[in-house]
Design a protein around this motif. Sequence first.
Motif, PDB file in Angstrom:
ATOM      1  N   GLU A  18       4.643  20.053   2.044  1.00 33.00           N
ATOM      2  CA  GLU A  18       5.297  19.256   0.992  1.00 33.00           C
ATOM      3  C   GLU A  18       5.026  17.640   1.071  1.00 33.00           C
ATOM      4  O   GLU A  18       4.729  17.353   1.911  1.00 33.00           O
ATOM      5  CB  GLU A  18       6.821  19.419   0.884  1.00 33.00           C
ATOM      6  CG  GLU A  18       7.087  20.971   0.432  1.00 33.00           C
ATOM      7  CD  GLU A  18       8.557  21.052   0.497  1.00 33.00           C
ATOM      8  OE1 GLU A  18       9.113  22.049  -0.299  1.00 33.00           O
ATOM      9  OE2 GLU A  18       9.444  20.258   1.183  1.00 33.00           O
ATOM     10  N   LEU A  19       5.208  16.904  -0.013  1.00 29.31           N
ATOM     11  CA  LEU A  19       4.704  15.365  -0.129  1.00 29.31           C
ATOM     12  C   LEU A  19       6.098  14.764  -0.535  1.00 29.31           C
ATOM     13  O   LEU A  19       6.727  15.232  -1.518  1.00 29.31           O
ATOM     14  CB  LEU A  19       3.927  15.403  -1.132  1.00 29.31           C
ATOM     15  CG  LEU A  19       3.477  13.775  -1.694  1.00 29.31           C
ATOM     16  CD1 LEU A  19       2.764  12.994  -0.449  1.00 29.31           C
ATOM     17  CD2 LEU A  19       2.559  13.718  -2.757  1.00 29.31           C
ATOM     18  N   LEU A  20       6.453  13.754   0.365  1.00 28.99           N
ATOM     19  CA  LEU A  20       7.518  12.624  -0.182  1.00 28.99           C
ATOM     20  C   LEU A  20       7.023  11.862  -1.179  1.00 28.99           C
ATOM     21  O   LEU A  20       6.249  11.109  -1.009  1.00 28.99           O
ATOM     22  CB  LEU A  20       7.956  11.909   1.142  1.00 28.99           C
ATOM     23  CG  LEU A  20       9.013  11.216   0.709  1.00 28.99           C
ATOM     24  CD1 LEU A  20      10.356  12.170   0.906  1.00 28.99           C
ATOM     25  CD2 LEU A  20       9.341  10.403   2.314  1.00 28.99           C
ATOM     26  N   CYS A  21       7.572  11.931  -2.431  1.00 31.06           N
ATOM     27  CA  CYS A  21       7.380  11.377  -3.712  1.00 31.06           C
ATOM     28  C   CYS A  21       8.472  11.373  -4.766  1.00 31.06           C
ATOM     29  O   CYS A  21       9.373  11.805  -4.453  1.00 31.06           O
ATOM     30  CB  CYS A  21       6.052  12.035  -4.369  1.00 31.06           C
ATOM     31  SG  CYS A  21       6.415  13.703  -4.915  1.00 31.06           S
ATOM     32  N   SER A  22       8.160  10.542  -5.763  1.00 31.00           N
ATOM     33  CA  SER A  22       8.996  10.452  -6.928  1.00 31.00           C
ATOM     34  C   SER A  22       8.154  10.502  -8.011  1.00 31.00           C
ATOM     35  O   SER A  22       7.128  10.055  -8.243  1.00 31.00           O
ATOM     36  CB  SER A  22       9.743   9.073  -6.839  1.00 31.00           C
ATOM     37  OG  SER A  22      10.398   8.913  -8.271  1.00 31.00           O
TER      38      SER A  22
ATOM     39  N   ASP B 136       0.730  -1.284  -0.023  1.00 28.81           N
ATOM     40  CA  ASP B 136       0.014  -0.043   0.032  1.00 28.81           C
ATOM     41  C   ASP B 136       0.817   1.166  -0.033  1.00 28.81           C
ATOM     42  O   ASP B 136       2.013   1.319   0.468  1.00 28.81           O
ATOM     43  CB  ASP B 136      -0.784   0.146   1.199  1.00 28.81           C
ATOM     44  CG  ASP B 136      -2.063  -0.974   1.010  1.00 28.81           C
ATOM     45  OD1 ASP B 136      -2.530  -1.391   0.066  1.00 28.81           O
ATOM     46  OD2 ASP B 136      -2.466  -1.573   2.151  1.00 28.81           O
ATOM     47  N   TRP B 137       0.364   2.349  -0.342  1.00 29.59           N
ATOM     48  CA  TRP B 137       0.977   3.565  -0.652  1.00 29.59           C
ATOM     49  C   TRP B 137       1.021   4.159   0.835  1.00 29.59           C
ATOM     50  O   TRP B 137      -0.053   4.230   1.415  1.00 29.59           O
ATOM     51  CB  TRP B 137       0.558   4.386  -1.544  1.00 29.59           C
ATOM     52  CG  TRP B 137       0.373   3.806  -3.197  1.00 29.59           C
ATOM     53  CD1 TRP B 137      -0.572   3.707  -3.944  1.00 29.59           C
ATOM     54  CD2 TRP B 137       1.742   3.843  -3.892  1.00 29.59           C
ATOM     55  NE1 TRP B 137      -0.197   3.051  -5.055  1.00 29.59           N
ATOM     56  CE2 TRP B 137       1.251   3.457  -5.218  1.00 29.59           C
ATOM     57  CE3 TRP B 137       3.177   4.168  -3.685  1.00 29.59           C
ATOM     58  CZ2 TRP B 137       2.053   3.122  -6.308  1.00 29.59           C
ATOM     59  CZ3 TRP B 137       3.860   3.649  -4.685  1.00 29.59           C
ATOM     60  CH2 TRP B 137       3.445   3.216  -6.078  1.00 29.59           C
ATOM     61  N   LEU B 138       2.077   5.218   1.163  1.00 32.51           N
ATOM     62  CA  LEU B 138       2.109   6.088   2.089  1.00 32.51           C
ATOM     63  C   LEU B 138       2.050   7.418   1.706  1.00 32.51           C
ATOM     64  O   LEU B 138       3.059   7.562   0.927  1.00 32.51           O
ATOM     65  CB  LEU B 138       3.176   5.767   3.065  1.00 32.51           C
ATOM     66  CG  LEU B 138       3.204   4.414   4.135  1.00 32.51           C
ATOM     67  CD1 LEU B 138       4.536   4.062   4.869  1.00 32.51           C
ATOM     68  CD2 LEU B 138       1.879   4.663   4.860  1.00 32.51           C
ATOM     69  N   LEU B 139       1.052   7.927   2.089  1.00 30.41           N
ATOM     70  CA  LEU B 139       1.338   9.496   1.724  1.00 30.41           C
ATOM     71  C   LEU B 139       1.907  10.426   3.049  1.00 30.41           C
ATOM     72  O   LEU B 139       1.146  10.267   4.223  1.00 30.41           O
ATOM     73  CB  LEU B 139      -0.190  10.254   1.641  1.00 30.41           C
ATOM     74  CG  LEU B 139      -0.621   9.634   0.201  1.00 30.41           C
ATOM     75  CD1 LEU B 139      -2.110  10.143  -0.120  1.00 30.41           C
ATOM     76  CD2 LEU B 139       0.113   9.450  -0.930  1.00 30.41           C
ATOM     77  N   ILE B 140       3.016  11.124   2.785  1.00 35.53           N
ATOM     78  CA  ILE B 140       3.910  11.331   3.983  1.00 35.53           C
ATOM     79  C   ILE B 140       3.904  13.058   3.492  1.00 35.53           C
ATOM     80  O   ILE B 140       4.623  13.292   2.701  1.00 35.53           O
ATOM     81  CB  ILE B 140       5.102  10.947   4.046  1.00 35.53           C
ATOM     82  CG1 ILE B 140       4.952   9.291   4.379  1.00 35.53           C
ATOM     83  CG2 ILE B 140       5.961  11.511   5.286  1.00 35.53           C
ATOM     84  CD1 ILE B 140       6.244   8.540   4.147  1.00 35.53           C
TER      85      ILE B 140
ATOM     86  N   LEU C 142      13.755   9.040   2.378  1.00 39.44           N
ATOM     87  CA  LEU C 142      14.070   7.954   1.836  1.00 39.44           C
ATOM     88  C   LEU C 142      14.753   7.873   0.429  1.00 39.44           C
ATOM     89  O   LEU C 142      14.375   8.888  -0.418  1.00 39.44           O
ATOM     90  CB  LEU C 142      12.729   6.909   1.399  1.00 39.44           C
ATOM     91  CG  LEU C 142      11.967   6.278   2.542  1.00 39.44           C
ATOM     92  CD1 LEU C 142      10.827   5.858   1.914  1.00 39.44           C
ATOM     93  CD2 LEU C 142      12.858   5.480   3.100  1.00 39.44           C
ATOM     94  N   GLN C 143      15.937   7.351   0.037  1.00 37.88           N
ATOM     95  CA  GLN C 143      16.711   7.338  -1.329  1.00 37.88           C
ATOM     96  C   GLN C 143      15.738   7.159  -2.181  1.00 37.88           C
ATOM     97  O   GLN C 143      14.810   6.059  -2.229  1.00 37.88           O
ATOM     98  CB  GLN C 143      17.657   6.091  -1.073  1.00 37.88           C
ATOM     99  CG  GLN C 143      18.469   6.429  -2.397  1.00 37.88           C
ATOM    100  CD  GLN C 143      19.904   5.588  -2.480  1.00 37.88           C
ATOM    101  OE1 GLN C 143      20.047   4.673  -1.456  1.00 37.88           O
ATOM    102  NE2 GLN C 143      20.535   5.419  -3.476  1.00 37.88           N
ATOM    103  N   GLY C 144      15.675   7.792  -3.407  1.00 39.53           N
ATOM    104  CA  GLY C 144      14.907   7.909  -4.307  1.00 39.53           C
ATOM    105  C   GLY C 144      13.456   8.709  -4.213  1.00 39.53           C
ATOM    106  O   GLY C 144      12.752   8.616  -5.275  1.00 39.53           O
ATOM    107  N   TYR C 145      13.248   9.298  -3.397  1.00 42.50           N
ATOM    108  CA  TYR C 145      12.074  10.162  -3.011  1.00 42.50           C
ATOM    109  C   TYR C 145      12.723  11.579  -2.600  1.00 42.50           C
ATOM    110  O   TYR C 145      13.608  11.706  -1.933  1.00 42.50           O
ATOM    111  CB  TYR C 145      10.878   9.547  -2.017  1.00 42.50           C
ATOM    112  CG  TYR C 145      10.504   8.222  -2.516  1.00 42.50           C
ATOM    113  CD1 TYR C 145       9.644   8.106  -3.156  1.00 42.50           C
ATOM    114  CD2 TYR C 145      11.122   6.972  -2.014  1.00 42.50           C
ATOM    115  CE1 TYR C 145       8.952   6.838  -3.509  1.00 42.50           C
ATOM    116  CE2 TYR C 145      10.733   5.688  -2.186  1.00 42.50           C
ATOM    117  CZ  TYR C 145       9.593   5.699  -3.213  1.00 42.50           C
ATOM    118  OH  TYR C 145       9.245   4.344  -3.326  1.00 42.50           O
TER     119      TYR C 145
END
Length: 278
Positions: A32-36, A23-27, A78-81
């Motif tokens: 701001e949002l942690l995403c890629s 499942d996705w985590l929205l942080i 997190l690496q990549g985000y």
Amino acid sequence: MIQEIAPMKYYNHYEEQSPSPDDWLLIYHDGELLCSFEKDLSFPKVSEIQQENMEITYLLTIDRERFFLLRDDRDSDLQGYGWQKLSTLRNAHPKYRVFAAETGMQLADWYRSNRYCGRCGKRMTPDHKERMMHCPDCGYMAYPKICPGVIVAVTDGDRLLLTKYAPGPGRTASYALIAGFTEIGETLEETVQREVMEEVGLKVKNIRYYKNQPWSFTSTLLCGFFCEVDGDTSIRLDTEELSVGEWFRRDEIPVDDDGISLTREMIGVFKAGGPHFQ
């Protein structure tokens, strides 16, 4: 518009759910949002976050993808985000995940704003059956806030009134339509008349409803209206709210539909020769 995600289906029914690893985590943190979004917009999976005693809350489902809120967002990195403002994601793909991120931020803001009771100051507790926070001490209940507002396309025959906001935090320099929140005791049509008079000093008539849009950036349900100027077309600008107010003929309108906002859609409809009401 941003909520038009068909054939994907949005489910907003609340029930307590436990997350699975995929499942996705929205942080969120400081707006701001942690995403890629180098390719498709994506978020951390539950399996990628290694924190003890994580406070995770179910938010929504789109088709079979579930989105959860990680409410303790201070140390997530997190690496990549990376941390991104939602305004930078408006044209990201897939569109339904942009909608999920926007809606999730509205709920995250609501949870953060209702940690403590507005009546007695005690700690609030989430309800187990519906999306509601309640105070175990005084019994106060708080539900997600939705503010009604209007988007107003003022027309004069073949001309449309476009405005720009006065400089300020969170305000864009793009052309827009007149907009405002509905006050207590007002109908939507009365909001249209008041906002147009306050911002550009014009009377309007033939107020016709067009369409509505949930706009989670401001926790608003936007209701779009077209109307005609009634009498004098001279603009008397409220310079605290607006920096520009101009009439444009259809073939001169410098704005196109962005596929995201009700404002842009309404401008595009008029530019293309509409609207056509029965």
